[in-house]
Write an enzyme that holds these catalytic residues in place. Structure first.
Site, PDB file in Angstrom:
ATOM      1  N   TYR A 146       0.811  -1.217   0.000  1.00 51.57           N
ATOM      2  CA  TYR A 146       0.000   0.000   0.000  1.00 51.57           C
ATOM      3  C   TYR A 146       0.843   1.265   0.000  1.00 51.57           C
ATOM      4  O   TYR A 146       0.337   2.357  -0.233  1.00 51.57           O
ATOM      5  CB  TYR A 146      -0.948   0.018   1.216  1.00 51.57           C
ATOM      6  CG  TYR A 146      -1.968  -1.103   1.241  1.00 51.57           C
ATOM      7  CD1 TYR A 146      -2.087  -1.982   0.171  1.00 51.57           C
ATOM      8  CD2 TYR A 146      -2.802  -1.289   2.333  1.00 51.57           C
ATOM      9  CE1 TYR A 146      -3.000  -3.022   0.202  1.00 51.57           C
ATOM     10  CE2 TYR A 146      -3.724  -2.327   2.363  1.00 51.57           C
ATOM     11  CZ  TYR A 146      -3.812  -3.195   1.292  1.00 51.57           C
ATOM     12  OH  TYR A 146      -4.721  -4.224   1.329  1.00 51.57           O
ATOM     13  N   LYS A 195       3.956 -15.403   2.751  1.00 51.23           N
ATOM     14  CA  LYS A 195       3.821 -16.184   1.514  1.00 51.23           C
ATOM     15  C   LYS A 195       5.244 -16.517   1.072  1.00 51.23           C
ATOM     16  O   LYS A 195       5.682 -16.153  -0.026  1.00 51.23           O
ATOM     17  CB  LYS A 195       3.044 -15.344   0.488  1.00 51.23           C
ATOM     18  CG  LYS A 195       2.648 -16.068  -0.775  1.00 51.23           C
ATOM     19  CD  LYS A 195       1.512 -17.058  -0.571  1.00 51.23           C
ATOM     20  CE  LYS A 195       1.225 -17.811  -1.855  1.00 51.23           C
ATOM     21  NZ  LYS A 195       0.329 -18.962  -1.676  1.00 51.23           N
ATOM     22  N   ASP A 227      -2.579 -18.245   2.589  1.00 44.43           N
ATOM     23  CA  ASP A 227      -3.764 -18.946   2.071  1.00 44.43           C
ATOM     24  C   ASP A 227      -4.251 -19.982   3.084  1.00 44.43           C
ATOM     25  O   ASP A 227      -5.456 -20.131   3.317  1.00 44.43           O
ATOM     26  CB  ASP A 227      -3.497 -19.585   0.685  1.00 44.43           C
ATOM     27  CG  ASP A 227      -2.081 -20.125   0.536  1.00 44.43           C
ATOM     28  OD1 ASP A 227      -1.277 -19.945   1.470  1.00 44.43           O
ATOM     29  OD2 ASP A 227      -1.778 -20.729  -0.498  1.00 44.43           O
ATOM     30  N   ASP A 251      -4.771  -6.750   6.319  1.00 44.12           N
ATOM     31  CA  ASP A 251      -6.005  -6.060   5.937  1.00 44.12           C
ATOM     32  C   ASP A 251      -7.105  -7.098   5.695  1.00 44.12           C
ATOM     33  O   ASP A 251      -8.222  -7.013   6.223  1.00 44.12           O
ATOM     34  CB  ASP A 251      -5.707  -5.269   4.649  1.00 44.12           C
ATOM     35  CG  ASP A 251      -6.837  -4.339   4.250  1.00 44.12           C
ATOM     36  OD1 ASP A 251      -7.818  -4.239   5.008  1.00 44.12           O
ATOM     37  OD2 ASP A 251      -6.736  -3.713   3.182  1.00 44.12           O
ATOM     38  N   ASP A 255     -10.247  -8.565   8.548  1.00 44.24           N
ATOM     39  CA  ASP A 255     -11.683  -8.474   8.221  1.00 44.24           C
ATOM     40  C   ASP A 255     -12.341  -9.853   8.318  1.00 44.24           C
ATOM     41  O   ASP A 255     -13.475  -9.974   8.778  1.00 44.24           O
ATOM     42  CB  ASP A 255     -11.889  -7.913   6.807  1.00 44.24           C
ATOM     43  CG  ASP A 255     -12.072  -6.399   6.826  1.00 44.24           C
ATOM     44  OD1 ASP A 255     -11.725  -5.778   7.865  1.00 44.24           O
ATOM     45  OD2 ASP A 255     -12.544  -5.839   5.826  1.00 44.24           O
TER      46      ASP A 255
END
Ligand code: NAD
Length: 360
Positions: A146, A195, A227, A251, A255
């Site tokens: 970001y 990852k 994942d 992020d 959620d």
């Protein structure tokens, strides 16, 4: 003690929920002998309407001079607010990125806790919920995808977009230290999510996290691919204590973790710098669909104020008093519409705030 708090009501339901959180802090002040002084700061759409920008330098300076910051939420109706078509740096949410960066708030803490009283709102099966879950997601907030260089240009006749994911050792180390420090006060287990089977940034992340872990022999460390973590959160959420991860993975995972608690209106969050300074806000947005109707659940903001007491002011007893008052109100059956179920007693934003104050 006297504490200076910069208060940012923001947009939508922000002013209503922040008012109740300040009421709770005032009640804590009365009971425990502290004084909280508030300075209101404009940010988001509220600042755009007055100053033309989502965060002025003066507003940032007021926040910086305070002992901590309490924020409601910013932003309008996605798709049709008067701020929606503005350039990216002139949209309400740009204020959020600017204040996080400007105050060096690199560590985002989001607890995901299942209240027994609300377990019917949890979308998971009873067999998966088991004894419930109580985890904290620690997300790096000022680096990664970001904040990396980004551009779109034509390459061989086709538009091509590039986003850059960058992390330095220093950025990884300081968030990892926070994760292990938090784990020391909890169940002493860190799951670091990356990852590393694909990304260089994740391989560096793993290496630095292991170096930091060596300094905390009491804390167990597990690595998990992102994942797999997304699956484990809905298959066996009880296994997690502290989840440590980078900006974009955090992020998304935070959620997902909010969702399995049943209500976004209950979830607090804190963003901290290297010291004790922090910005405290609910995990949800400005909910323009219910703004001004006395329908918003103020508990996420009230619990964020409790986090402020604990993490910025070291007032653990006071923070626990707020958390216990919330628990008591729920046990007595009071519910705002978002968490209402059969047999509950429905109340509005202001009454929920009042009920919590009365139980402190
Ligand atoms: P949202 O979280 O505002 O709302 C999602 C849904 O949850 C809505 O139906 C809303 O009514 C409900 N909800 C949220 N908080 C609630 C509460 N306290 N009590 C009861 N119900 C609640 O997300 P959204 O609709 O995607 O976004 C609305 C605006 O908020 C957008 O402009 C977005 O950019 C902004 N936003 C701001 C922040 C922030 O300030 N940190 C975070 C997320 C979204």
């Amino acid at each position: 003690m006297k504490y200076e708090i910069a208060v940012i009501p923001g947009d939508g339901i922000g002013p209503e929920i922040v008012k109740e959180a300040c009421g709770v802090l005032d009640r804590v002040g009365e009971v425990f002998g502290h004084s909280f002084h508030y300075t209101e700061v404009l940010m988001g759409g509220a600042s755009i309407d007055v100053h033309g920008v989502p965060l002025t330098d003066e507003a940032l300076e007021t926040a910086r001079r305070s002992d901590s910051v309490l924020l409601g939420a910013v932003g309008g109706n996605v798709g049709n607010s008067r701020w929606y078509d503005a350039a990216p740096h002139l949209r309400p949410e740009a204020g959020l990125l600017a204040i996080r960066k400007g105050l060096g708030l690199f560590a985002n803490i989001r607890p995901a806790y299942l209240y027994r009283e609300l377990s019917s709102a949890c979308p998971l099966k009873e067999s998966i919920i088991g004894d419930g879950f109580d985890m904290v997601i620690l997300r790096e907030l000022t680096g990664g995808l970001y904040f990396g260089e980004r551009y779109t240009k034509e390459v061989d006749g086709a538009l091509t977009a590039v986003d850059t994911l960058t992390y330095s050792e220093h950025e990884i180390r300081r968030i990892a230290v926070k994760a292990f420090e938090i784990a020391m006060k909890r169940k002493k287990h860190v799951t670091s999510v990356d990852k590393a089977n694909v990304l260089d940034s994740s391989r560096l992340w793993r290496k630095v996290v292991e170096e930091v872990a060596a300094g905390y022999p009491e804390v167990t460390l597990a690595h998990m691919l992102v994942d797999n973590c997304a699956m484990q959160l809905v298959m066996n959420p009880g296994q997690f204590d502290v989840i440590l991860t980078e900006n974009m993975f955090g992020d998304i995972l935070s959620d997902e973790a909010s969702m399995i608690t049943g209500s976004i209106g209950m979830l607090s969050s804190a963003s901290l710098n290297e010291g004790k300074f922090g910005l405290y806000e609910p995990s949800h947005g400005s909910a323009p669909d219910i703004a001004g109707k006395d329908l918003a659940n103020p508990i996420a903001t009230i619990l964020s104020a409790a986090m402020m007491l604990r993490y910025s002011f070291d007032l653990d007893r006071e923070a626990a008093a707020v958390e216990e008052a919330v628990q008591k109100v729920l046990s007595e059956g009071y519910r705002t519409p978002d968490i209402m179920a059969e047999g509950g007693i429905q109340v509005g934003t202001a009454q929920m705030g009042r009920l919590i104050c009365e139980r402190i």
